[in-house]
Design a protein around this motif. Structure first.
Motif, short mmCIF file in Angstrom:
data_model
loop_
_atom_site.label_atom_id
_atom_site.label_comp_id
_atom_site.label_asym_id
_atom_site.label_seq_id
_atom_site.Cartn_x
_atom_site.Cartn_y
_atom_site.Cartn_z
N ALA A 1 20.55 0.24 -26.06
CA ALA A 1 21.18 -0.44 -27.20
C ALA A 1 20.16 -0.80 -28.27
CB ALA A 1 21.92 -1.68 -26.72
N ILE A 2 18.96 -1.24 -27.87
CA ILE A 2 17.94 -1.57 -28.87
C ILE A 2 17.37 -0.30 -29.49
CG2 ILE A 2 15.93 -1.71 -27.33
CD1 ILE A 2 16.73 -4.02 -30.32
N ASP A 3 17.20 0.76 -28.69
CA ASP A 3 16.74 2.04 -29.23
C ASP A 3 17.72 2.58 -30.27
OD1 ASP A 3 14.54 1.90 -27.61
OD2 ASP A 3 15.28 3.32 -26.11
N MET A 4 19.02 2.44 -29.98
CA MET A 4 20.04 2.92 -30.91
C MET A 4 20.03 2.08 -32.18
SD MET A 4 22.28 5.31 -31.27
CE MET A 4 22.49 5.89 -29.58
N LYS A 5 19.85 0.79 -32.07
CA LYS A 5 19.77 -0.09 -33.24
C LYS A 5 18.59 0.32 -34.13
CE LYS A 5 17.84 -4.12 -35.08
NZ LYS A 5 18.33 -3.94 -36.43
N LEU B 1 27.51 -3.09 -34.30
CA LEU B 1 26.97 -3.72 -33.10
C LEU B 1 26.62 -2.63 -32.10
CD1 LEU B 1 29.38 -6.72 -32.32
CD2 LEU B 1 27.47 -6.64 -33.92
N THR B 2 25.42 -2.71 -31.51
CA THR B 2 25.11 -1.87 -30.37
C THR B 2 25.10 -2.75 -29.13
OG1 THR B 2 22.70 -2.14 -30.49
CG2 THR B 2 23.68 -0.39 -31.84
N SER B 3 25.68 -2.26 -28.05
CA SER B 3 25.77 -3.05 -26.83
C SER B 3 25.93 -2.11 -25.66
CB SER B 3 26.92 -4.04 -26.92
OG SER B 3 26.89 -4.94 -25.83
N SER B 4 26.04 -2.67 -24.46
CA SER B 4 26.33 -1.84 -23.30
C SER B 4 27.60 -2.36 -22.64
CB SER B 4 25.15 -1.79 -22.34
OG SER B 4 24.69 -3.09 -22.03
N LYS B 5 27.47 -3.31 -21.70
CA LYS B 5 28.65 -3.80 -21.00
C LYS B 5 29.24 -5.05 -21.61
CE LYS B 5 28.11 -0.69 -17.75
NZ LYS B 5 29.03 0.44 -17.60
N MET B 6 28.46 -5.78 -22.39
CA MET B 6 28.89 -7.12 -22.81
C MET B 6 30.17 -7.10 -23.63
SD MET B 6 26.73 -9.99 -24.85
CE MET B 6 27.43 -11.59 -25.23
N LEU B 7 30.37 -6.07 -24.44
CA LEU B 7 31.49 -6.08 -25.38
C LEU B 7 32.71 -5.34 -24.87
CD1 LEU B 7 29.57 -5.58 -28.75
CD2 LEU B 7 30.10 -7.68 -27.51
N THR B 8 32.71 -4.95 -23.58
CA THR B 8 33.90 -4.27 -23.06
C THR B 8 35.12 -5.18 -23.06
OG1 THR B 8 33.25 -4.81 -20.81
CG2 THR B 8 32.58 -2.66 -21.65
N THR B 9 34.89 -6.50 -22.95
CA THR B 9 35.99 -7.45 -23.04
C THR B 9 35.55 -8.61 -23.91
OG1 THR B 9 35.24 -8.64 -21.07
CG2 THR B 9 36.88 -6.92 -20.74
N GLY B 10 36.54 -9.37 -24.38
CA GLY B 10 36.25 -10.63 -25.05
C GLY B 10 35.89 -10.51 -26.51
N VAL B 11 36.01 -9.33 -27.11
CA VAL B 11 35.68 -9.18 -28.52
C VAL B 11 36.98 -9.12 -29.31
CG1 VAL B 11 34.41 -7.85 -30.24
CG2 VAL B 11 33.63 -7.88 -27.88
N ASP B 12 37.40 -10.25 -29.84
CA ASP B 12 38.63 -10.32 -30.61
C ASP B 12 38.29 -10.07 -32.08
OD1 ASP B 12 41.18 -10.65 -31.45
OD2 ASP B 12 41.25 -12.83 -31.17
N ALA B 13 37.86 -8.84 -32.37
CA ALA B 13 37.49 -8.46 -33.73
C ALA B 13 38.56 -7.52 -34.26
CB ALA B 13 36.12 -7.79 -33.75
N LYS B 14 39.40 -8.02 -35.15
CA LYS B 14 40.59 -7.28 -35.56
C LYS B 14 40.27 -6.07 -36.44
CE LYS B 14 43.87 -11.13 -35.24
NZ LYS B 14 42.99 -12.02 -34.49
N ASN B 15 39.12 -6.12 -37.14
CA ASN B 15 38.87 -5.08 -38.14
C ASN B 15 37.88 -4.02 -37.66
OD1 ASN B 15 39.29 -3.84 -40.59
ND2 ASN B 15 37.79 -5.04 -41.70
N VAL B 16 37.79 -3.80 -36.35
CA VAL B 16 36.94 -2.73 -35.83
C VAL B 16 37.57 -1.39 -36.20
CG1 VAL B 16 36.07 -1.61 -33.74
CG2 VAL B 16 35.99 -4.10 -33.96
N ARG B 17 36.82 -0.56 -36.93
CA ARG B 17 37.33 0.74 -37.40
C ARG B 17 36.81 1.90 -36.55
NH1 ARG B 17 40.13 0.29 -42.39
NH2 ARG B 17 40.41 -1.94 -42.74
#
Length: 781
Positions: free
Chosen positions: A430-434, A478-494
Motif C-alpha cells: 500500500a505504501i509502495d503504491m502510494k 486511498l491505498t490500503s489492504s484489509k482495513m477498508l474492506t468494511t466500515g467505509v461509509d464513503a458514498k462518493n467512491v467512483r
C-alpha cells in the motif's frame, strides 16, 4: 359510459373499502416501493408501485390491483402477486370495483369474494395464534425523523426480526448487501423493543442491548445512528473504563463496544479466585437482553474465537447477527451458529431497485502478470521458482516497475478528482503504491493519495474521515489492504481498484460494497481489476449463498483509538500476517525477492470493459453484443426505420431513453465503437452494422457526402449556409451527442452569429429549427 380507472377507484373501490372499516389512515395509495435502477445522466429506470397498500397495526397486510370498471379484474393479478412476494405480503386483491378476487400467497390459492375483509380479520389471518407479548411488539410504530422512513426491505427486515424475537428465537440472522442500512435496521429493532418494554426475562422494562463491532469506525457509525436514543446509550471503551477506575459502565440501556476493548484483560495476571480476566466478565451473564453482532461473519461463529467467548458468556440474551456476506467454512459457519437468515436482501436486488449504484468492470492485463526467472533481474533475495504468478507478487516477489506501471495506469483510467480506493496485498504494498501514484499524479496536493492502514493509527483514521466527507476533494485516492474492506461509509467512491488477488468470496463482496452507496451525480462506479479477482463474479456463490471453503477474512486491529492494553491476537490475523496456500506465514518464509526488470518495456496489453446485466453478473464482450443485437429489433425493424429514428433529435432521444431502460447507456454505446475500431464513426453506424451488417462509415465520410450532394448550397442566404456549415463541422468533430433537440440555442451562441440576423436569414425561428433538423436527416441519408 364506464368509469376510468381513476373514477373506478374513487367511486367504486374506495366506498367498498370504507364499508369494510378501512380508514384512510390504513390505506396508502400508489405506494412506490423502489427508486428505479440508476441510469446514465441522472435518470432512473422504472419504479415499482402498487395501487393500494393496506396496513393495520403497523403491519402491511394486503395490496390491491385496481382496474377500470369495464376491464377484467384479473388482468394485473400475476404482477401483483410478484410484487406481494417482494414485499412479503400474504394477500392480494384484484378488482374492477364490482368483482373482487382474493389470492392467498400462503396457500397459493385464490377465489372470488363478496367484500374486502376488515382490517382486524386480515390481521388475525396473518397472526392466527398471537401472544400478548408478540402483539405488543408488532404494534409498535417505527421511529420517523423528518422525511426519513424505512425502505420496504428495511421494514421487512425489522418486522421479521421482531417476529422471531417475539416467538422466542435465541439467535437471529439478517443478511443484507453492503450499503443497504443494516445499522439503521438495528436501530429500528431496538427502538420498537424499547417502546414495547420487552425484556428477555419477561419483565416490563426497556431492554439492555450490547452492540458489538470489531472496529472503532463501525462502532462509532452505529453510535451515531442511535443518536435519537442519546440518553440511553454509552460507549464501552478505554476512556469510559478508565473514567470509572477500571470498571465497565452499567448506567445505560444500549452499550457500544469493539470486541478488542471488552475482551482485554484487566491485568497481566490471571485471577483464578475471581476468574475475571476480561472486561466483559464484569457484566453478569444475564445483564443483556439483546446482543447485536455487526459483520457477524468475521468471527462470531468461529468456535475458537474470542468473539464466541463473549457470546457464550451472554448466552441468555438474544443474539442478532448482521452481515452482508454469511460465511460457511470449516472454522466458522455463520449459518450453523445463527440458523438461516430470517430475511435476505442481495446486492443485485439493491441495484435493480435503485438503492445501490450499478458498476462496470475494467479488467486490465499487463505483460508482467507473471514473471519468468532471469538471474540478471534479481536485486535482493533468492528465487526458488522458475515462474512466479500474480498470487505470489508482493508476498514473495516485489517488482517495483510493475507497481509503477499499475499506478500510472490507474491514473490514466480515472478522472483525477474521482474518489478511489486501491486495495493492495499488504501494508508495504500500500505504501509502495502510494509512492508510485505520487510519482505520476498531476494534482500537486501532498494528501491527494494517502495510505490508510492499521499502522497509520490516528493519522489514518483522520485521512479516512476526510475521504468520507463528500464536501472535500482531498484526499482523493486511498491505498490500503484489509482495513477498508468494511466500515467505509464513503458514498462518493467512483473507483474500486483491485491490485491484490482475492480468494475469498466474503472478502470480495465486502470490497465491491465500498462503491455501491448512492450519491447524487454518481450513475455508476468502476471496478478496475489488475489481478483477475473479478472472475469471482462468475462463481455460483456470487450474489447467492457462499459455498466455498475459504480462510477467514483477515481482520486488522483498530489501533490508536482506545488505549486499553492491546489484545494478544483475540481474533483472526493482523493486516500484514500474510499466509500462503499452506498457511505458512511470512515470518517462516525467506526474505522477499526484489526484481528489477531489465531490457524489457513493461506495458498494458489489454483493457476489457464489461457491463452488468440485471442478474448482477458482468457480460463478456460477445455476450453484451449478443444481448444488444437481441433487443434492437424491439425498437426498429429495418435500416430505414433506424435512420428515421436516429436522424430526428427528438426521436433519437426517445430511442436512447428506451435503451437506457434496458441498462444500455451512451457510455456503453460509445465504447462499442472501440470494439469495432470505429472511434471516428457515429453510434448510428455501429447499430446499423450490428443489426443489419452494414458497412461502418466515419463522420468525415458522412460530412463529405453532405457537401458532395451540395445540400447546404441549396440555401441562397450566406448566413444560413454559414450556420449549417458550422453545425456540420461540429458534428464531424464531436459527433451526434452535441446535436440534441435542446442544443440548438447553445449552438447558435457558439457559432458567433447574431440570433436576430439568423432569424431573419431563415425567415423565422421555426425555420432555424427545421434547418437544424433537416441537416441531420441529410447526414444520415
Amino acid at each position: 359510459m364506464a368509469y376510468t380507472e381513476a373514477d373506478t377507484r374513487a367511486k367504486l373501490i374506495d366506498p367498498r373499502l370504507k364499508s369494510s372499516n378501512w380508514l384512510e389512515s390504513y390505506i396508502v395509495r400508489e405506494y412506490y416501493f423502489t427508486d428505479g435502477r440508476k441510469l446514465i445522466g441522472g435518470k432512473r429506470g422504472k419504479q415499482y408501485y402498487v395501487d393500494y397498500l393496506l396496513t393495520y397495526e403497523n403491519t402491511n397486510l394486503a395490496i390491491i390491483e385496481a382496474k377500470a370498471e369495464n376491464k377484467d379484474p384479473l388482468d394485473g393479478l400475476q404482477q401483483s402477486i410478484n410484487y406481494a412476494q417482494k414485499l412479503k405480503i400474504d394477500f392480494v386483491y384484484a378488482t374492477n370495483g364490482h368483482k373482487i378476487y382474493e389470492h392467498n400467497l400462503r396457500t397459493g390459492k385464490g377465489d372470488w369474494v363478496e367484500n374486502f375483509p376488515t382490517p382486524q380479520m386480515l390481521f388475525e389471518r396473518k397472526f392466527p395464534t398471537i401472544t400478548p407479548v408478540k402483539e405488543k411488539i408488532i404494534k409498535q410504530p417505527f421511529h420517523f425523523e423528518g422525511n426519513m422512513k424505512p425502505r420496504y426491505y428495511q421494514q421487512i427486515a425489522v418486522d421479521k426480526t421482531l417476529e422471531a424475537i417475539a416467538d422466542g428465537k435465541d439467535k437471529v440472522l439478517l443478511t443484507l448487501a453492503t450499503g443497504t442500512g443494516k445499522t439503521y435496521i438495528a436501530f429500528q429493532i431496538v427502538y420498537r423493543l424499547f417502546e414495547a418494554k420487552w425484556s428477555r426475562s419477561g419483565t416490563q422494562r426497556r431492554p439492555k442491548v450490547l452492540f458489538l463491532a470489531d472496529r472503532n469506525v463501525l462502532a462509532d457509525q452505529a453510535f451515531n445512528t442511535f443518536n435519537p436514543l442519546e440518553k440511553e446509550i454509552v460507549r464501552v471503551n478505554g476512556k469510559e473504563i478508565r473514567k470509572r477506575g477500571g470498571r465497565v459502565p452499567t448506567n445505560a440501556n444500549v452499550f457500544f463496544a469493539i470486541y478488542q476493548s471488552i475482551a482485554e484483560r484487566k491485568s497481566d495476571e490471571f485471577d483464578e479466585e475471581n476468574d475475571v480476566t476480561a472486561y466483559y466478565k464484569q457484566y453478569p451473564p444475564e445483564f443483556f437482553d439483546l446482543i447485536v453482532i455487526d459483520e457477524c461473519h468475521r468471527g462470531s461463529a468461529n468456535d475458537e474465537s474470542s468473539w464466541r467467548e463473549i457470546l457464550n458468556h451472554f448466552s441468555s440474551a438474544v443474539h442478532l447477527g448482521l452481515t452482508a456476506t454469511p460465511k460457511r467454512d470449516d472454522n466458522g459457519d455463520t449459518y450453523k451458529y445463527f440458523g438461516e437468515p430470517v430475511y435476505e436482501y442481495s446486492l443485485k436486488e439493491g441495484i435493480n431497485d435503485g438503492f445501490l449504484t450499478p458498476y462496470k468492470v475494467k479488467r486490465i492485463k499487463t505483460n508482467i502478470d507473471e514473471y519468468k526467472f532471469n538471474p540478471n533481474d534479481i536485486v535482493q533475495g533468492e528465487l526458488e521458482e522458475q515462474i512466479v504468478t500474480l498470487e505470489k507478487f508482493e508476498k514473495q516477489v516485489i517488482i517495483p516497475k510493475r507497481t509503477e506501471l499499475v499506478a500510472k495506469t490507474i491514473l490514466e483510467q480515472i478522472n483525477p478528482m474521482d474518489k478511489t480506493i486501491v486495495f493492495c496485498v499488504n501494508q508495504k504494498h500500500a505504501i509502495d503504491m502510494k509512492i508510485a501514484i505520487d510519482k505520476y499524479k498531476t494534482v500537486k496536493d501532498n494528501d491527494y493519495c494517502v495510505r490508510v492502514t492499521s499502522d497509520e493509527g490516528e493519522i489514518g483514521r483522520d485521512y479516512l474521515e476526510a475521504f468520507q466527507n463528500n464536501d472535500r476533494d482531498i484526499p482523493t485516492i486511498l491505498t490500503s489492504s484489509k482495513m477498508l474492506t468494511t466500515g467505509v461509509d464513503a458514498k462518493n467512491v467512483r473507483n474500486v481498484v483491485l491490485t491484490a488477488p482475492i480468494r475469498s468470496m466474503t472478502e470480495f463482496k465486502q470490497i465491491i460494497g465500498r462503491g455501491t452507496r448512492v450519491f447524487d451525480g454518481k450513475d455508476f462506479f468502476t471496478i478496475i481489476d489488475f489481478v483477475g479477482a473479478t472472475n469471482l463474479f462468475y462463481d455460483d456463490a456470487w450474489d447467492g449463498l457462499p459455498q466455498e471453503q475459504i480462510d477467514d477474512t483477515t481482520v486488522e486491529g483498530d489501533k490508536g483509538a482506545d488505549k486499553v492494553k492491546e489484545p494478544k491476537q483475540p481474533y483472526g490475523n493482523s493486516e500484514d500476517s500474510d499466509t500462503d496456500a499452506e498457511g505458512k506465514s511470512d515470518a517462516k518464509r525467506k526474505e522477499k525477492v526484489t526484481i528489477d526488470i531489465r531490457g524489457r518495456k513493461l506495458k498494458v496489453i489489454d483493457i476489457e470493459t464489461t457491463y452488468v446485466g440485471e442478474d448482477g453478473i458482468p457480460l463478456k464482450t460477445h455476450e453484451f453484443l449478443e444481448f444488444l443485437v437481441g433487443i434492437l429489433d424491439k425498437f426498429f425493424h429495418d435500416e430505414a426505420q433506424l435512420r428515421e429514428l436516429w436522424s430526428d433529435p427528438v426521436k433519437r432521444e426517445e430511442l436512447l431513453e428506451k435503451l437506457r431502460a434496458m441498462q444500455i447507456d451512451e457510455v456503453q454505446l460509445e465504447e462499442l465503437k472501440a470494439i469495432f475500431d470505429a472511434q471516428e464513426s457515429d453510434i448510428y453506424d455501429v447499430l446499423a452494422h450490428l443489426a443489419f451488417n452494414l458497412d461502418i462509415k466515419t463522420r468525415s465520410e458522412r460530412a463529405f457526402a453532405v457537401h458532395y450532394r451540395k445540400y447546404i448550397e441549396k440555401y441562397h442566404n450566406h448566413k444560413v449556409r454559414e450556420f449549417l456549415n458550422f453545425i456540420l463541422e461540429r458534428y464531424e468533430k464531436d459527433g451526434v451527442k452535441e446535436m440534441g433537440s435542446d442544443k440548438l440555442s447553445s449552438l447558435i451562441k457558439l457559432s458567433g452569429l447574431d440570433r436576430n440576423e439568423l432569424k431573419e436569414a431563415f425567415k423565422g425561428a421555426a425555420n432555424i429549427r427545421e434547418g437544424y433538423f433537416g441537416l441531420q436527416r441529410e447526414i444520415y441519408r
